[in-house]
Write a protein that holds these residues in place. Structure first.
Motif, mmCIF file in Angstrom:
data_model
loop_
_atom_site.group_PDB
_atom_site.id
_atom_site.type_symbol
_atom_site.label_atom_id
_atom_site.label_comp_id
_atom_site.label_asym_id
_atom_site.label_seq_id
_atom_site.Cartn_x
_atom_site.Cartn_y
_atom_site.Cartn_z
ATOM 1 N N ARG A 54 0.853 -1.188 0.000
ATOM 2 C CA ARG A 54 0.000 0.000 0.000
ATOM 3 C C ARG A 54 0.889 1.239 0.000
ATOM 4 N NH1 ARG A 54 -2.499 2.907 4.429
ATOM 5 N NH2 ARG A 54 -1.259 1.612 5.821
ATOM 6 N N LEU B 246 -1.154 8.182 -9.653
ATOM 7 C CA LEU B 246 -1.941 9.240 -9.046
ATOM 8 C C LEU B 246 -3.309 9.207 -9.704
ATOM 9 C CD1 LEU B 246 -2.057 11.754 -7.173
ATOM 10 C CD2 LEU B 246 -1.294 13.097 -9.150
ATOM 11 N N ARG B 247 -4.353 9.167 -8.875
ATOM 12 C CA ARG B 247 -5.715 9.196 -9.406
ATOM 13 C C ARG B 247 -6.119 10.641 -9.577
ATOM 14 N NH1 ARG B 247 -9.193 5.109 -5.935
ATOM 15 N NH2 ARG B 247 -10.021 4.372 -7.901
ATOM 16 N N ASP C 60 -9.194 11.700 -10.392
ATOM 17 C CA ASP C 60 -10.657 11.896 -10.319
ATOM 18 C C ASP C 60 -11.088 12.727 -9.159
ATOM 19 O OD1 ASP C 60 -10.243 8.567 -9.861
ATOM 20 O OD2 ASP C 60 -10.735 9.764 -8.095
ATOM 21 N N ALA D 119 -4.383 14.906 1.551
ATOM 22 C CA ALA D 119 -4.224 13.552 1.014
ATOM 23 C C ALA D 119 -4.391 13.572 -0.501
ATOM 24 C CB ALA D 119 -5.245 12.620 1.641
ATOM 25 N N LEU D 120 -3.588 12.761 -1.168
ATOM 26 C CA LEU D 120 -3.723 12.558 -2.603
ATOM 27 C C LEU D 120 -4.059 11.093 -2.828
ATOM 28 C CD1 LEU D 120 -0.633 14.608 -3.777
ATOM 29 C CD2 LEU D 120 -3.018 15.319 -3.829
ATOM 30 N N SER D 121 -4.898 10.838 -3.785
ATOM 31 C CA SER D 121 -5.342 9.478 -4.047
ATOM 32 C C SER D 121 -4.399 8.786 -5.034
ATOM 33 C CB SER D 121 -6.767 9.509 -4.612
ATOM 34 O OG SER D 121 -7.223 8.214 -4.858
ATOM 35 N N VAL D 122 -3.819 7.683 -4.596
ATOM 36 C CA VAL D 122 -2.959 6.879 -5.464
ATOM 37 C C VAL D 122 -3.422 5.435 -5.421
ATOM 38 C CG1 VAL D 122 -0.914 8.352 -5.242
ATOM 39 C CG2 VAL D 122 -1.243 6.481 -3.643
ATOM 40 N N GLU D 123 -3.053 4.701 -6.441
ATOM 41 C CA GLU D 123 -3.329 3.271 -6.457
ATOM 42 C C GLU D 123 -2.123 2.539 -7.034
ATOM 43 O OE1 GLU D 123 -6.488 1.928 -9.067
ATOM 44 O OE2 GLU D 123 -6.164 3.639 -10.394
ATOM 45 N N TRP E 212 0.715 12.237 0.240
ATOM 46 C CA TRP E 212 0.359 13.541 0.786
ATOM 47 C C TRP E 212 0.940 14.621 -0.105
ATOM 48 C CZ3 TRP E 212 -3.107 12.968 4.353
ATOM 49 C CH2 TRP E 212 -3.059 11.887 5.225
#
Length: 106
Positions: free
Chosen positions: A33, A103-104, A106, A91-95, A37
């Protein structure tokens, strides 16, 4: 947007990245995971690290702002000490997909 591969991140060792659009971020790998940030102190709006990829306090328990010493939780980004208690890192959304960190947008 692809940021790096999972293998580019050492476990529990933050790493900073600068995106083409000027966004500065820090990534922290926890197993498979990744936590992301925005690399910006909510109190001063400045970068957090004191040298490249140096984001943690001496005991490696918290993200520390190099300018005024504020401490932020690694998992939740909440300031627990310093001039901005209760404020939070963005927070930044990552997958993680196929061993790559994205980096997402959306």
């Amino acid at each position: 947007m692809k940021i790096c591969t999972l293998d580019d991140l050492m476990p529990d060792t933050p790493r900073g990245f600068d995106l083409d659009d000027g966004t500065a971020l820090l990534l922290i790998r926890r197993g498979d995971r990744v936590i992301a940030w925005r690399n910006s102190c909510p109190h001063r709006g400045i970068r957090l690290e004191w040298q490249p990829d140096q984001f943690l306090d001496y005991e490696k328990q918290f993200i520390q702002c190099a300018t005024h010493g504020a401490l932020f939780g690694i998992e939740d980004g909440i300031c627990i000490a310093g001039p901005c208690p209760g404020e939070q890192l963005e927070a930044l959304s990552v997958e993680v997909r196929d061993g790559e960190v994205w980096l997402r947008l959306d």
